[in-house]
Design an enzyme around this catalytic site. Structure first.
Site, PDB file in Angstrom:
ATOM      1  N   HIS A 362       0.752  -1.081  -0.460  1.00  0.00           N
ATOM      2  CA  HIS A 362      -0.115  -0.076   0.331  1.00  0.00           C
ATOM      3  C   HIS A 362       0.778   0.933   0.399  1.00  0.00           C
ATOM      4  CE1 HIS A 362      -3.979  -1.690   0.255  1.00  0.00           C
ATOM      5  NE2 HIS A 362      -3.875  -2.358   0.856  1.00  0.00           N
ATOM      6  N   LYS A 553      -8.824  13.136   5.309  1.00  0.00           N
ATOM      7  CA  LYS A 553      -7.650  12.167   5.527  1.00  0.00           C
ATOM      8  C   LYS A 553      -6.457  11.656   7.108  1.00  0.00           C
ATOM      9  CE  LYS A 553      -6.746  13.404   1.016  1.00  0.00           C
ATOM     10  NZ  LYS A 553      -7.179  11.881  -0.025  1.00  0.00           N
ATOM     11  N   ARG A 554      -5.858  11.019   6.409  1.00  0.00           N
ATOM     12  CA  ARG A 554      -5.011  11.125   8.059  1.00  0.00           C
ATOM     13  C   ARG A 554      -4.311  12.530   7.507  1.00  0.00           C
ATOM     14  NH1 ARG A 554       0.663   7.776   6.949  1.00  0.00           N
ATOM     15  NH2 ARG A 554      -0.381   6.916   5.338  1.00  0.00           N
ATOM     16  N   LYS A 559       0.518  14.153   1.605  1.00  0.00           N
ATOM     17  CA  LYS A 559      -0.859  14.139   1.673  1.00  0.00           C
ATOM     18  C   LYS A 559      -1.472  15.381   2.092  1.00  0.00           C
ATOM     19  CE  LYS A 559      -2.397  10.256   3.817  1.00  0.00           C
ATOM     20  NZ  LYS A 559      -3.427   9.686   1.862  1.00  0.00           N
ATOM     21  N   THR A 661      -8.690   5.916  -1.933  1.00  0.00           N
ATOM     22  CA  THR A 661     -10.188   5.434  -2.363  1.00  0.00           C
ATOM     23  C   THR A 661     -10.799   6.404  -1.902  1.00  0.00           C
ATOM     24  OG1 THR A 661     -10.076   4.748  -0.332  1.00  0.00           O
ATOM     25  CG2 THR A 661      -9.730   2.983  -2.025  1.00  0.00           C
ATOM     26  N   LYS A 665     -14.573   8.597  -3.775  1.00  0.00           N
ATOM     27  CA  LYS A 665     -15.742   8.161  -3.019  1.00  0.00           C
ATOM     28  C   LYS A 665     -16.327   9.315  -3.489  1.00  0.00           C
ATOM     29  CE  LYS A 665     -14.351   5.022   0.115  1.00  0.00           C
ATOM     30  NZ  LYS A 665     -12.948   5.453   2.283  1.00  0.00           N
TER      31      LYS A 665
END
Length: 825
Positions: A362, A553-554, A559, A661, A665
């Site tokens: 991942h 998100k985390r 990110k 993901t 969504k």
């Protein structure tokens, strides 16, 4: 029974009156409450138990069918299963919503309030765990006999709250009222050994004399697929002491000493992801990983041997999927069980292990690939260290025979130094010990071959494949976004719920102005609901007319929530400089947790909240820009944010997000993506069309070239006056006047060590955001593009992803998508 035809349970619910009676029965005889005195939590428990009853017969039928037909089984091993609340999903999957709503109404209870009373299972952190949950849904929908295996965390990750803008962590005690979906299995107990030493027996075989044994106790949750035709099992393990109390110590008055071993054992399943910046945290993390992996392997071998006496058949009847490196120790634990417990030879055990296991990677980030020191690994798992060394030697012989110019030290599973210290490379172990290693997007699989696993790919060509992630449409549209789901069902039918690619039938309606207005109205309902929640939780009043710009998100530097808030600062300054311009109203929504030991991520959360404090209270700005950081991000919060999103922030440093993901969504729910060409953004862009997505920034190849050549962020900052003004404002205390130097670490990171290329992509991101503003002002065109996003992302379904796994990795048959379309008709 085929995959699309529902089973009929013995306690079949045929009417609202049937459901009402069953709910009351459960309330009285299982919850033990008089209906006149029951509180909302009691009604929630009763409803869960009533709905669970509808699963049990189907669950048993699914299990009997798997045994009767000797079907190959899939076992999915994951440290996380972020299942969230199950009640609404299960009600919809079973087609019971109408009966449940009417039954509760007749009892004077509100359906939505009862749903919200269910605890949100805190069994994961982010995308990894949510993917595992989506995959369980899809395996049940596709009637693949499967078990999910994980840990029954008592406290989960943590409950995030904010204290003056700083993240604080509290225990997430989701189990305090019990988990009414689960069945405890007291007869299913396995012994999990730790420590000790390995001795040679008189027959020459190796024997592990463990210093400590902990018990793994099983808890089962049924997971239903669409229409309830097949039900699989999520089996979670709780740690228990072999001896609960040292009675001799207790009788001497040494009460804490008497309980010490019990506390040590139960700590294993207490909290998800303990802070592993300490030696104690590392030890606990390794013990957690081995604990659930060993219990799962012992369990599946027991199940296999109940029907198959010959373990050499294992790869033909069992497929074990390792969800990231956390269960990589399965390679050597399966070998240990085959060799030490079942008397198999090493070579044969290794061959069976490789043909049974497969590994999903991942991330390519080194810290997530895991490396355990030889000292720690040997102390906790001495027999496994022997087996790792044995596998490493076989592997190196294979590498040497490949007749390629390869650095054998880089190929080793057991790293003997090279400046990084000795250790067991768990990513290498998982790769070498599996027959397939898959990336989770096309770009990610390609990067696996070209970067971290390049040398291994040379030795084992063809082992790496790509299976792009997907999300379940049942949870992430049908359940969470009723306004849009109802509109879709009315317009194109419900085939898309069981076969998401059928949603492409929506595409011709993108140019229908009347439909566009209805699509916009559905979005507006979700935005009004979220606006009300933001006001309730944060005391911040926001307008549903504003663009809802979402990054959920985390919290992690790659990110790039930092890039997002820096653009917000630049936009804030621009509005203040020209307050009379016709600015596009925007609400920036952030949500996500930082790991407890990740200080930079925590500092970025504080920066977001300090900027929000300044912006939201500035009368010059008004409603033209608002910023909201919503704490304690979890599945239930995502289900409220995603339907309301207009803009989806997918802005990771190119080459670092394996797939994502959340991007799927949000696009499915009609949000337009702004993002880099990273992870699945690449494939989303190809499918929705370049004109229906906002792509910016450096590519993965350009990032790699900059790393080789050396990247000078100081020069970039000096050449960009807007960027410089933002960094200077953050560094000088404009947003932290009470502590001007608070964000000096962020400024230093951007200036001297901008590893995530925030400064490099800033100008392009700024330009892309202004294009977004312009596009949002044309409501009809924006809505048309949003409709096309929804219509064109059907390929990003977890059902499609599971079909790919079944065909390319597991060797399992699945029903064709047409079976679900025909059932819907």
């Amino acid at each position: 029974m085929d995959a699309a035809s529902p089973a009929k349970p013995m306690r079949h619910i045929a009417s609202a009156e049937d459901m009402r009676r069953l709910i009351v029965d459960k309330l009285i005889y299982s919850v033990g409450k008089d209906p006149q005195n029951a509180v909302r939590q009691d009604w929630s428990a009763a409803l869960i138990l009533a709905v669970r009853d509808q699963l049990v017969d189907r669950w048993m039928q699914s299990t009997r069918k798997a045994y009767r037909e000797d079907q190959k089984r899939v076992y999915y091993l994951s440290m996380e299963f972020l299942i969230g609340r199950l009640l609404k999903d299960t009600i919809l999957n079973l087609g019971l919503e109408k009966h449940v709503r009417e039954a509760l109404a007749s009892l004077g209870r509100d359906y939505e309030q009862i749903l919200r009373s269910e605890p949100d299972a805190a069994l994961g952190n982010g995308g990894l765990g949510r993917l595992a949950a989506c995959f369980l849904d899809s395996m049940s929908t596709l009637a693949i006999p499967a078990h999910g295996y994980g840990i029954r965390y008592e406290n989960g990750l943590f409950r995030q709250s904010l204290a003056d803008g700083w993240q604080t962590e509290e225990p997430e005690d989701w189990l305090v009222t019990g988990h009414n979906w689960e069945f405890e299995r007291p007869e299913v107990i396995y012994h999990i050994p730790f420590g000790g030493q390995v001795v040679e027996r008189h027959d020459g075989r190796r024997h592990w004399q463990a210093a400590e044994v902990i018990l793994a106790a099983a808890y089962d949750t049924p997971i239903a697929g669409w229409r309830g035709s097949h039900v699989n099992t999520l089996r979670l393990w709780a740690a228990r002491p072999a001896t609960r109390i040292d009675l001799a110590s207790f009788n001497r008055g040494e009460y804490l000493t008497a309980m010490e071993s019990a506390v040590r054992a139960e700590t294993i399943s207490r909290v998800l992801y303990p802070d592993d910046t300490t030696d104690e945290g590392k030890n606990l993390r390794l013990r957690q990983e081995f604990f659930f992996t060993s219990a799962s392997l012992q369990d599946l071998l027991r199940r296999f041997l109940s029907d198959h006496p010959d373990l050499r058949q294992l790869p033909d009847k069992v497929a074990i999927q390792l969800n990231d490196t956390h269960p990589a120790v399965a390679v050597v634990e399966l070998m240990r069980l085959l060799v030490d417990e079942h008397g198999m030879g090493m070579d044969e055990a290794y061959d069976i292990t490789r043909r049974t296991l497969s590994y999903t990677n991942h991330t390519l980030m080194p810290e997530a690939l895991e490396r355990w020191s030889l000292t720690l690994f040997g102390a906790v798992l001495p027999r496994h260290l022997e087996l790792v060394r044995w596998i490493d030697e076989q592997h190196l012989r294979t590498a040497a025979a490949a007749q390629r110019s390869l650095d054998l030290e880089r190929l080793r599973i057991v790293d003997h130094g090279n400046g990084n210290g000795h250790g067991v490379r768990m990513g290498h172990l998982a790769f070498v010990g599996s027959h397939r290693a898959n990336g989770v997007s096309a770009l990610h699989a390609d990067l696996m071959r070209r970067t971290v696993f390049h040398d291994l790919d040379q030795v084992y060509p063809g082992r790496i494949i790509g299976v792009t992630n997907g999300v379940t449409p049942r949870r992430w549209l049908h359940s969470c976004n009723k306004p849009l789901s109802d509109l879709l069902e009315e317009t194109i039918g419900e085939a898309w719920i069981g076969d998401l690619e059928a949603i492409k039938a929506l595409e011709p309606f993108a140019d229908d102005a009347a439909f566009g207005e209805r699509f916009h109205a559905a979005k507006r309902i979700s935005k009004e609901r979220l606006a009300a929640e933001i006001e309730e939780r944060l005391g911040l009043k926001v307008s549903p007319d504003a663009m809802f710009d979402v990054q959920i998100k985390r919290m992690h530097e790659y990110k790039r929530q930092l890039l997002n808030i820096m653009e917000a600062v630049a936009h804030y300054f621009a509005i203040r400089a020209e307050p009379d311009r016709d600015w596009t109203p925007r609400l920036k929504i952030f949500a996500g947790k930082a790991a407890p030991g990740y200080q930079m991520a925590k500092l970025i959360i504080k920066l977001i909240n300090d900027v929000a404090r300044a912006v939201n209270s500035d009368p010059v700005i008004g409603d033209r820009l608002k910023i909201a950081f919503i704490p304690n991000y979890n599945v239930s919060l995502a289900e409220r944010i995603i339907p309301a999103a207009d803009l989806s922030e997918q802005i990771s440093t190119a080459g670092m997000e394996a797939s994502g993901t959340g991007n799927m969504k949000l696009a499915l729910n009609g949000a337009i993506t702004i993002g880099t060409l990273d992870g699945a953004n690449v494939e989303i862009s190809e499918r929705v069309g370049a004109q229906n997505i906002h792509i910016f920034g450096l590519t993965a190849e350009e990032i790699a070239a900059h790393r080789l050549a050396g990247f000078d962020s100081r020069a970039v900052i000096e050449a960009d006056p807007i960027l410089k003004s933002v960094i200077d404002a953050i560094g000088s205390g404009v947003f932290s006047p009470e502590e001007p130097g608070r964000f000096r670490a962020i400024v230093d990171r951007l200036t001297y060590d901008d590893f995530f290329f925030v400064t490099a992509d800033f100008a392009a991101y700024l330009d892309a955001q202004r294009q977004v503003d312009e596009g949002f002002n044309d409501r009809r065109e924006w809505t048309r593009r949003a409709i096309l996003n929804t219509a064109r992302v059907g390929w990003f379904s977890a059902d499609r992803a599971i079909r790919d796994y079944a065909r390319e990795i597991w060797g399992v048959d699945t029903p064709p998508p047409s079976a679900f379309a025909e059932a819907a008709e």
